[in-house]
Write an enzyme that holds these catalytic residues in place. Structure first.
Site, PDB file in Angstrom:
ATOM      1  N   CYS A   7       6.966 -11.507  14.450  1.00  0.00           N
ATOM      2  CA  CYS A   7       5.750 -10.808  14.848  1.00  0.00           C
ATOM      3  C   CYS A   7       5.184 -11.609  16.014  1.00  0.00           C
ATOM      4  O   CYS A   7       5.718 -12.652  16.367  1.00  0.00           O
ATOM      5  CB  CYS A   7       4.783 -10.775  13.672  1.00  0.00           C
ATOM      6  N   CYS A  79       6.289  -5.852  14.753  1.00  0.00           N
ATOM      7  CA  CYS A  79       5.249  -5.376  15.661  1.00  0.00           C
ATOM      8  C   CYS A  79       5.875  -5.104  17.016  1.00  0.00           C
ATOM      9  O   CYS A  79       6.889  -5.709  17.369  1.00  0.00           O
ATOM     10  CB  CYS A  79       4.098  -6.367  15.775  1.00  0.00           C
ATOM     11  N   CYS A  86      10.935 -10.254  22.080  1.00  0.00           N
ATOM     12  CA  CYS A  86      11.844 -11.039  21.254  1.00  0.00           C
ATOM     13  C   CYS A  86      12.922 -11.634  22.158  1.00  0.00           C
ATOM     14  O   CYS A  86      13.635 -10.900  22.845  1.00  0.00           O
ATOM     15  CB  CYS A  86      12.473 -10.143  20.188  1.00  0.00           C
TER      16      CYS A  86
END
Length: 147
Positions: A7, A79, A86
């Site tokens: 997240c 999220c 990422c």
């Protein structure tokens, strides 16, 4: 089986998912991290998870960089921010999934409304990770033990 849940802040949604998944199966190695990790786990997240019978009070937000060179069976973003930012993992990642949830820490209004948002998101995370566990993890475990 090693699972990383990501997240942005690693203070709320990823911590809840981490707690639920670990409680579903203690043989799993579950970790959570954030792309911009917070100083501590959100107190309301701790509270609503305690209501669900899971204690995440000792969890510590961790920056995703700690996990980059490790091997993962699953990397799951919870999220949109973490899904978009990422980083590329240098280690082996079996599957990468995205399960998005609203951020209850952004809820505004009365304390009752904010608490209800935390509970709503908690319950959505519990349901989604229970489905994930049944459809992915149990299936893989069955195949590992089938000759």
């Amino acid at each position: 089986m090693r699972i990383l849940i990501l997240c942005t802040g690693n203070s709320c949604r990823s911590q809840m998912a981490h707690g639920f998944l670990q409680a579903m199966d203690s043989s799993l190695e579950v970790f959570s991290g954030g792309t911009q990790h917070a100083a501590r786990v959100n107190a309301r997240a701790v509270e609503v998870m305690r209501e669900a019978g899971i204690d995440i009070a000792s969890h510590i937000p961790t920056h995703v960089n700690v996990y980059l060179d490790q091997e993962w069976d699953y990397v799951i973003t919870v999220c949109g921010g973490a899904n978009e930012s990422c980083p590329a993992f240098t280690g082996k990642v079996g599957r990468r999934l995205h399960m998005g949830f609203d951020d209850p820490s952004h809820a505004e209004g009365s304390p009752e409304f904010i608490d209800s948002e935390f509970r709503r998101v908690r319950d959505e995370i519990r349901a989604a990770f229970a489905r994930f566990y049944r459809s992915e993890i149990q299936k893989e475990k069955f195949h590992e033990h089938t000759p």
